[in-house]
Design a protein around this motif. Structure first.
Motif, PDB file in Angstrom:
ATOM      1  N   VAL A  46      83.523  11.390 -26.135  1.00 48.74           N
ATOM      2  CA  VAL A  46      84.445  10.273 -25.917  1.00 48.74           C
ATOM      3  C   VAL A  46      85.671  10.401 -26.812  1.00 48.74           C
ATOM      4  O   VAL A  46      86.791  10.056 -26.422  1.00 48.74           O
ATOM      5  N   LEU A  47      85.492  10.927 -28.027  1.00 52.06           N
ATOM      6  CA  LEU A  47      86.600  11.037 -28.978  1.00 52.06           C
ATOM      7  C   LEU A  47      87.654  12.039 -28.533  1.00 52.06           C
ATOM      8  O   LEU A  47      88.769  12.036 -29.057  1.00 52.06           O
ATOM      9  N   ALA A  48      87.328  12.903 -27.572  1.00 53.20           N
ATOM     10  CA  ALA A  48      88.301  13.894 -27.105  1.00 53.20           C
ATOM     11  C   ALA A  48      89.508  13.229 -26.454  1.00 53.20           C
ATOM     12  O   ALA A  48      90.557  13.851 -26.300  1.00 53.20           O
ATOM     13  N   LYS A  49      89.362  11.957 -26.067  1.00 50.49           N
ATOM     14  CA  LYS A  49      90.453  11.244 -25.409  1.00 50.49           C
ATOM     15  C   LYS A  49      91.289  10.419 -26.378  1.00 50.49           C
ATOM     16  O   LYS A  49      92.159   9.649 -25.949  1.00 50.49           O
ATOM     17  N   VAL A  50      91.066  10.576 -27.682  1.00 51.85           N
ATOM     18  CA  VAL A  50      91.882   9.851 -28.659  1.00 51.85           C
ATOM     19  C   VAL A  50      93.329  10.290 -28.516  1.00 51.85           C
ATOM     20  O   VAL A  50      93.631  11.487 -28.434  1.00 51.85           O
ATOM     21  N   ARG A  51      94.232   9.344 -28.496  1.00 47.74           N
ATOM     22  CA  ARG A  51      95.635   9.637 -28.213  1.00 47.74           C
ATOM     23  C   ARG A  51      96.305  10.411 -29.343  1.00 47.74           C
ATOM     24  O   ARG A  51      96.027  10.205 -30.516  1.00 47.74           O
ATOM     25  N   ALA A  52      97.223  11.302 -28.953  1.00 50.16           N
ATOM     26  CA  ALA A  52      98.123  12.008 -29.878  1.00 50.16           C
ATOM     27  C   ALA A  52      97.412  12.617 -31.077  1.00 50.16           C
ATOM     28  O   ALA A  52      97.829  12.450 -32.217  1.00 50.16           O
ATOM     29  N   SER A  53      96.329  13.331 -30.817  1.00 46.05           N
ATOM     30  CA  SER A  53      95.563  13.921 -31.919  1.00 46.05           C
ATOM     31  C   SER A  53      95.199  15.367 -31.616  1.00 46.05           C
ATOM     32  O   SER A  53      94.824  15.710 -30.496  1.00 46.05           O
ATOM     33  N   TRP A  54      95.301  16.230 -32.659  1.00 46.72           N
ATOM     34  CA  TRP A  54      94.838  17.609 -32.550  1.00 46.72           C
ATOM     35  C   TRP A  54      93.334  17.704 -32.767  1.00 46.72           C
ATOM     36  O   TRP A  54      92.691  18.642 -32.321  1.00 46.72           O
ATOM     37  N   GLY A  55      92.769  16.755 -33.508  1.00 46.02           N
ATOM     38  CA  GLY A  55      91.365  16.802 -33.880  1.00 46.02           C
ATOM     39  C   GLY A  55      91.163  16.008 -35.152  1.00 46.02           C
ATOM     40  O   GLY A  55      91.939  15.103 -35.465  1.00 46.02           O
ATOM     41  N   CYS A  56      90.128  16.331 -35.910  1.00 46.48           N
ATOM     42  CA  CYS A  56      89.868  15.605 -37.142  1.00 46.48           C
ATOM     43  C   CYS A  56      89.830  16.575 -38.322  1.00 46.48           C
ATOM     44  O   CYS A  56      89.501  17.753 -38.174  1.00 46.48           O
ATOM     45  N   ALA A  57      90.186  16.059 -39.484  1.00 46.34           N
ATOM     46  CA  ALA A  57      90.163  16.839 -40.722  1.00 46.34           C
ATOM     47  C   ALA A  57      89.029  16.330 -41.590  1.00 46.34           C
ATOM     48  O   ALA A  57      88.945  15.119 -41.875  1.00 46.34           O
ATOM     49  N   LEU A  58      88.145  17.220 -42.006  1.00 45.71           N
ATOM     50  CA  LEU A  58      87.031  16.850 -42.871  1.00 45.71           C
ATOM     51  C   LEU A  58      87.494  16.907 -44.319  1.00 45.71           C
ATOM     52  O   LEU A  58      88.008  17.931 -44.780  1.00 45.71           O
ATOM     53  N   LEU A  59      87.301  15.822 -45.055  1.00 42.03           N
ATOM     54  CA  LEU A  59      87.758  15.735 -46.439  1.00 42.03           C
ATOM     55  C   LEU A  59      86.589  15.853 -47.406  1.00 42.03           C
ATOM     56  O   LEU A  59      85.437  15.562 -47.055  1.00 42.03           O
ATOM     57  N   GLY A  60      86.881  16.272 -48.625  1.00 42.61           N
ATOM     58  CA  GLY A  60      85.850  16.456 -49.637  1.00 42.61           C
ATOM     59  C   GLY A  60      85.165  15.166 -50.037  1.00 42.61           C
ATOM     60  O   GLY A  60      84.049  15.185 -50.571  1.00 42.61           O
ATOM     61  N   THR A  61      85.812  14.026 -49.794  1.00 44.42           N
ATOM     62  CA  THR A  61      85.224  12.730 -50.136  1.00 44.42           C
ATOM     63  C   THR A  61      84.180  12.292 -49.123  1.00 44.42           C
ATOM     64  O   THR A  61      83.554  11.244 -49.289  1.00 44.42           O
ATOM     65  N   GLY A  62      84.013  13.087 -48.057  1.00 46.26           N
ATOM     66  CA  GLY A  62      83.085  12.702 -46.991  1.00 46.26           C
ATOM     67  C   GLY A  62      83.766  11.918 -45.886  1.00 46.26           C
ATOM     68  O   GLY A  62      83.146  11.616 -44.866  1.00 46.26           O
ATOM     69  N   GLU A  63      85.056  11.597 -46.071  1.00 50.04           N
ATOM     70  CA  GLU A  63      85.792  10.843 -45.063  1.00 50.04           C
ATOM     71  C   GLU A  63      86.385  11.796 -44.024  1.00 50.04           C
ATOM     72  O   GLU A  63      86.459  13.006 -44.225  1.00 50.04           O
ATOM     73  N   VAL A  64      86.824  11.210 -42.925  1.00 58.84           N
ATOM     74  CA  VAL A  64      87.417  11.982 -41.831  1.00 58.84           C
ATOM     75  C   VAL A  64      88.794  11.407 -41.535  1.00 58.84           C
ATOM     76  O   VAL A  64      88.964  10.190 -41.432  1.00 58.84           O
TER      77      VAL A  64
END
Length: 406
Positions: A373-391
């Motif tokens: 479902v997240l593939a349809k998020v608008r204007a996004s290349w994808g997600c970045a995984l951060l060292g804090t555990g956040e996205v």
């Protein structure tokens, strides 16, 4: 089978033996390096360290050295998957003789920057889309011999295939010295298909984008090659998958250039991290024109009903895109621009201003595609995984500026 030997490759081989390594093994190494990078960042930012009272000087120095080493390992792992774009260009060069036979035109192919390195995953997917562009240039871009002579051109048409690394991206240009795109013809068909209104006169840059729409063609007759635009939607979808973008420039009677902008690496991305409300966003460094703290004299509202805003930046006005509105957050009032930090993004030939609450850091992040479902998020290349555990959501400036759905 004979092969051209590059002098630079010769020198490299002389210094040590060359190994043939499976691309799956290199991809696995890239994944492990990404996980290592995240693990180091998690350790350095551990809350347990923040609560300690001991002197952190030695630890911070060691952590900095470790981070630098990991960055070098990332760069080295990325280079393992780089191959010269010449692998793709040579296959395309072999097609020119076939295109000459089919079109009955004299064609000269100039290749520039064949030693430019690109990601192996990009090289594997680039041949078919580039072949579509090459066919269109040969079939409908270049004029016939008689038409070229009448226009004062040489009998032999020229198609230029060039590649160069600019910053953290590779630019591949397919250019011809033909007749150029037929603006009137393209606009007429675009109006019939509902892309523009009957009286609308779009800018050239906006009009040329319609040739990448599925099934769009100006060809009156179907040939065994293609009409200008047939198959170009394949190039468009491939470029989106590769986090790339396309620019088209055309000059009547002089020719057309199709430029592909592709990241050097698909695994790691240099980003600026941003916070807007409770959401984290990441923007590729190469997309950022500047970061400003606007004063009252720099902001203006152009429509009270829709709250459309413009940022006055020196002698220009830049449209403002509010992320909280774009992504559908319900907020009673928007902060005035003067209470925000504004990120000015390059979106093709234009710019867009994005207000955020805070600029957090610059990091090389591990990129992961959005799926399901997240593939349809608008204007996004994808997600970045951060060292804090956040996205963090990685923003696509072009689609953010155009308001495209995905």
């Amino acid at each position: 089978m004979s092969a051209d030997v590059d002098t630079g490759t010769d020198k490299q081989a002389a210094g040590g033996a060359l190994l043939r390594v499976s691309s799956q093994k290199i991809s696995r190494l890239m994944d492990l390096v990404g996980e290592l990078s995240l693990s180091v960042s998690e350790t350095v930012n551990s809350p347990d360290l923040e609560n300690g009272n001991s002197d952190r000087t030695d630890f911070e120095a060691a952590a900095h050295r470790l981070s630098m080493i990991v960055r070098e390992v990332q760069d080295a792992a990325t280079e393992l998957r780089l191959v010269p774009v010449d692998e793709v260009f040579k296959r395309l060069k072999r097609m020119i003789r076939e295109l000459e036979r089919q079109t009955k035109k004299k064609i000269n192919l100039d290749i520039i920057g064949a030693d430019t390195a690109i990601d192996k995953m990009v090289a594997d997917r680039l041949y078919d889309p580039l072949l579509h562009v090459l066919r269109n240039s040969a079939d409908h871009g270049l004029e016939g011999t008689e038409e070229r002579v009448e226009a004062g051109k040489s009998e032999k048409g020229t198609i230029t295939l060039s590649a160069a690394q600019v910053g953290s991206e590779v630019q591949i240009v397919v250019g011809d010295d033909g007749r150029g795109l037929n603006r009137d013809r393209i606009l007429s068909i675009a109006r019939k298909r509902g892309f523009f209104g009957p009286e609308e006169e779009p800018e050239d840059g906006k009009l040329w984008k319609v040739i990448f729409e599925p099934g769009f063609s100006t060809a009156e007759q179907v040939s065994n090659l293609s009409g200008r635009g047939v198959g170009m939607d394949v190039l468009n979808s491939t470029m989106r998958d590769l986090r790339g973008r396309i620019n088209v420039d055309s000059w009547a009677g002089k020719g057309t250039n199709v430029t592909l902008h592709i990241p050097v690496s698909l695994a790691f991305l240099d980003c600026i991290l941003l916070r807007q409300g409770t959401h984290l966003f990441a923007v590729p460094v190469e997309d950022i024109a500047e970061i400003v703290n606007p004063g009252i004299e720099n902001s203006m509202t152009i429509s009270a009903g829709s709250k459309a805003e413009m940022l006055r930046l020196r002698d220009t006005h830049v449209p403002v895109c509010r992320l909280e509105t774009y992504y559908g957050d319900t907020m009673p009032d928007l902060k005035p621009l003067t209470d925000t930090v504004v990120i000015v993004l390059n979106a093709g030939s234009r710019q867009i201003a994005v207000p955020v609450d805070e600029v957090l850091d610059r990091q090389q992040v591990v990129m992961k595609p959005l799926s399901g479902v997240l593939a349809k998020v608008r204007a996004s290349w994808g997600c970045a995984l951060l060292g804090t555990g956040e996205v963090a959501l990685v923003l696509d400036a072009d689609r953010l500026a155009s308001g495209e759905e995905n």
